[in-house]
Design a protein around this motif. Sequence first.
Motif, PDB file in Angstrom:
ATOM      1  N   ALA A 211       0.826  -1.212   0.000  1.00 12.18           N
ATOM      2  CA  ALA A 211       0.000   0.000   0.000  1.00 12.18           C
ATOM      3  C   ALA A 211       0.860   1.262   0.000  1.00 12.18           C
ATOM      4  CB  ALA A 211      -0.932   0.005   1.199  1.00 12.18           C
ATOM      5  N   ALA A 212       1.962   1.221   0.736  1.00 13.31           N
ATOM      6  CA  ALA A 212       2.821   2.409   0.806  1.00 13.31           C
ATOM      7  C   ALA A 212       3.364   2.746  -0.576  1.00 13.31           C
ATOM      8  CB  ALA A 212       3.958   2.189   1.791  1.00 13.31           C
ATOM      9  N   LYS A 213       3.710   1.709  -1.325  1.00  9.39           N
ATOM     10  CA  LYS A 213       4.255   1.945  -2.657  1.00  9.39           C
ATOM     11  C   LYS A 213       3.172   2.505  -3.585  1.00  9.39           C
ATOM     12  CE  LYS A 213       7.585   0.170  -5.865  1.00  9.39           C
ATOM     13  NZ  LYS A 213       8.418  -0.939  -6.307  1.00  9.39           N
TER      14      LYS A 213
ATOM     15  N   GLU B  36      -5.964   6.212  -1.095  1.00  9.02           N
ATOM     16  CA  GLU B  36      -5.638   7.046   0.061  1.00  9.02           C
ATOM     17  C   GLU B  36      -4.951   8.348  -0.378  1.00  9.02           C
ATOM     18  OE1 GLU B  36      -6.252   5.494   3.176  1.00  9.02           O
ATOM     19  OE2 GLU B  36      -6.032   7.503   4.009  1.00  9.02           O
TER      20      GLU B  36
ATOM     21  N   GLU C 168      -6.300  12.199   0.087  1.00 10.25           N
ATOM     22  CA  GLU C 168      -5.541  13.239   0.790  1.00 10.25           C
ATOM     23  C   GLU C 168      -5.293  14.451  -0.098  1.00 10.25           C
ATOM     24  OE1 GLU C 168      -1.916  11.706   2.370  1.00 10.25           O
ATOM     25  OE2 GLU C 168      -2.920  10.451   3.845  1.00 10.25           O
ATOM     26  N   ALA C 169      -5.009  14.202  -1.369  1.00 11.46           N
ATOM     27  CA  ALA C 169      -4.638  15.298  -2.255  1.00 11.46           C
ATOM     28  C   ALA C 169      -5.855  15.981  -2.862  1.00 11.46           C
ATOM     29  CB  ALA C 169      -3.725  14.785  -3.363  1.00 11.46           C
TER      30      ALA C 169
ATOM     31  N   LYS D 218       0.697   4.267  -2.679  1.00  9.22           N
ATOM     32  CA  LYS D 218       0.482   5.661  -2.287  1.00  9.22           C
ATOM     33  C   LYS D 218       1.584   6.552  -2.849  1.00  9.22           C
ATOM     34  CE  LYS D 218      -0.595   8.480   1.732  1.00  9.22           C
ATOM     35  NZ  LYS D 218      -0.783   8.526   3.177  1.00  9.22           N
ATOM     36  N   ALA D 219       2.803   6.057  -2.770  1.00 10.85           N
ATOM     37  CA  ALA D 219       3.933   6.855  -3.246  1.00 10.85           C
ATOM     38  C   ALA D 219       3.855   7.078  -4.759  1.00 10.85           C
ATOM     39  CB  ALA D 219       5.242   6.168  -2.876  1.00 10.85           C
ATOM     40  N   ILE D 220       3.512   6.028  -5.505  1.00  9.36           N
ATOM     41  CA  ILE D 220       3.400   6.184  -6.960  1.00  9.36           C
ATOM     42  C   ILE D 220       2.319   7.202  -7.278  1.00  9.36           C
ATOM     43  CG2 ILE D 220       2.723   5.024  -9.097  1.00  9.36           C
ATOM     44  CD1 ILE D 220       4.060   2.520  -8.074  1.00  9.36           C
TER      45      ILE D 220
ATOM     46  N   HIS E  25     -16.803   3.008  -1.172  1.00 13.37           N
ATOM     47  CA  HIS E  25     -16.812   3.063   0.288  1.00 13.37           C
ATOM     48  C   HIS E  25     -15.422   3.337   0.861  1.00 13.37           C
ATOM     49  CE1 HIS E  25     -15.682  -1.096  -0.586  1.00 13.37           C
ATOM     50  NE2 HIS E  25     -15.064  -1.074   0.563  1.00 13.37           N
ATOM     51  N   LEU E  26     -14.373   3.120   0.071  1.00 11.62           N
ATOM     52  CA  LEU E  26     -13.017   3.346   0.584  1.00 11.62           C
ATOM     53  C   LEU E  26     -12.712   4.834   0.709  1.00 11.62           C
ATOM     54  CD1 LEU E  26     -10.923   0.641  -1.291  1.00 11.62           C
ATOM     55  CD2 LEU E  26     -11.693   0.633   1.070  1.00 11.62           C
TER      56      LEU E  26
ATOM     57  N   THR F 211      -5.084   0.315  -2.590  1.00 15.18           N
ATOM     58  CA  THR F 211      -5.673   1.025  -1.456  1.00 15.18           C
ATOM     59  C   THR F 211      -4.833   2.256  -1.124  1.00 15.18           C
ATOM     60  OG1 THR F 211      -4.690  -0.718  -0.131  1.00 15.18           O
ATOM     61  CG2 THR F 211      -7.057  -0.636  -0.152  1.00 15.18           C
TER      62      THR F 211
ATOM     63  N   GLN G 284       1.295   9.614  -5.385  1.00 17.58           N
ATOM     64  CA  GLN G 284       1.771  10.961  -5.040  1.00 17.58           C
ATOM     65  C   GLN G 284       2.658  11.518  -6.137  1.00 17.58           C
ATOM     66  OE1 GLN G 284       3.564  10.293  -1.206  1.00 17.58           O
ATOM     67  NE2 GLN G 284       1.728  10.912  -0.093  1.00 17.58           N
TER      68      GLN G 284
END
Lengths: 360, 306
Positions: A221-223, A252, A256-257, A225-227, A270-271, A248, A229
């Motif tokens: 998930a972190a990856k 996220e 945020e953005a 999100k980073a891609i 729903h996410l 996911t 971003q």
Amino acid sequence: MDLNIKLSRRAFAGTMGAATLASLAACGGGAATGGSTEASASGSAAEGTKKVTMITDTGGVNDQSFNELSWKGMQQLGSDLGWDVSYIESKQDSDYMTNLDKAVDDGSDLIWGVGFAMGEAVENAANSNPDVKFAIIDNIYENNPSNLTGVAFKQEECSFAVGYVAARMTTSGKVGFVGGIDSEIMQAFEQGYYAGIEYANKEQGLSVTYEGQWAESFGDAAKGKAIAQSQIADGCDVLYHAAGGTGTGMIEACDEAGVYAIGVDQDQAHLAPKAVITSALKRVDQAIYQISQQLISGEKEGGTNVTLGAAEDAVGIAETHDLLPDGVYNDALAVVEKIKKGEIVVPKNADELKSFIASL
Amino acid sequence: MLTNLLLLIGITLMYSTPLVFGALGGVISERSGVTNIGIEGMMVIGAIAGAATSYFTNNPWIAFLVAGLSGGLVALLHAVASVSFAADQTVSGVAINLLAPGIALFVCRRLFDGAAMTPIVAKLPKIFGESAFAGTAYAGLNLNITTVLALVATLAVWFVLYKTKWGLRVRAVGEHPAAADTLGINVYKTRYICVILSGVFAGFGGASMTIAIISQFTQTAISGHGFIALAAVIFGKWTPQGAYGACLLFGCTQALTILLGGGSFPVPSTILAMLPYAMTIIVLILFVGRSAAPKADGVPYIKGSR
């Protein structure tokens, strides 16, 4: 749990010792005659009732994804046709064989495996039980045993529809794609999406550009999100993913953005209700409902793979469209309709995309 | 250029935060002489405890604390096995790694109608507020609060280990427990505290994934982070500051794969996927040199044995 144990005890009591089974069900695969009372009622109703069992993958029957949707299709078979439907949950990969055997012993006419993770186990079970019909969701084989049907989806078609939506919804003129692990099947998501964008460009006189990146993972998930971003920093304001758990993170990041996200496989609104504008759907429930009937009636022989698309109502876009203007949503439905009629043939790899763009 | 640089920093810090917490846990435990392979499992427990608590209380701060406590509770199992019963510490750690994902899934299914993931839960704040700088180049610098906490925790662990009496005792217990014992240091108590603390940090690490980076628990939320954190411990020579640096390096390589793989001239993702490993090996050979574990690391202490 109590309920499950009682139910499986009743279901199996005739064949084996009840006590052994209760303990088996408790510590083993956790078998459950799903649909509880309703299923057993229809089971005893008519002579010639068909018994269909599905085996979930490790996600379980309430996974808010394929398993849950498959079970919905199964329940529809139960209520519309009075068939005896049930499911067995797999807690871990090693449960697949056991659960398939259990479903065979149970006298099932047709057994569904849900998810490609079960591919090999289902193939083995089909080989060793030639008189039982098997089918699997989201997996195809090179040499199917004659009693095994592989069911896949034309992911390029639903990706095309959401690509069209993305191009209509971007204000920056740039949209993004986050992929899981690059492969032929996953390429269909990406190229279908791009084709949808190109189609909208042509139809609406837009000049939306796109970029995509593979995370080389379905669970990071972190990856994801980073891609996302990095794509957002690059100016993308609508992002689509075909990356499972990695996705996911993408949703996220969009949330945020404050940019739009597009979900995949299921309605993922729903996410992030403020970010997810639509989702590319695989209608697994429709696949189970239709293919089960065709296999049981003998209309379709086993031993082949079927790929379902818009023509079979098996792919499409999510019904949730609170963030979409009605015009865009209706136009997207019209695009799906055109795919259904064959007026648009959606490309599923880079070469086909090139000729698709040339033909516009 | 500036955008890319800021993005690189932002992604590096985001990616490394859960690893830093995990690695700090590893440092504390191993400096006291107890190998803790179970960091991964403790992170998983922290991840589910954090997400579930945040869902039910709607207060991510309480959730963060509960995540730490749950991690500590699991670590207590490890402590009992490896300190009191002098069991093989690797086996105990592996057992926790096998057990934890099962417990997490079980708890998740019980609490959320059989679903294998939680709904979306309340998240910890970002340092400049929820959507400050959104849409600008500086968006990546709006760090998760956990990133700051990770740095603070690193400084705290460093201070405690090297500037306090208790820290000296911890290190003595990890190097030569018998000598420490003869000087009146309670080896068992010290090790218990350190192992439990390592679980608390690992729990924080798990929660910094599920209530900061993303806002739900999924089965893949923690996948291998604990092991990367352990690698960072070794890479950082069993010091908190070294482990922190190692985690930043791992985060930075990930950020590089993302920046190089996107944009107008993408490098093939398959080549980029090996970058973190290649870079780790290169840095290990060129800059780190010999890395020696605490002498008594992994050896159970039995009073009076020679």
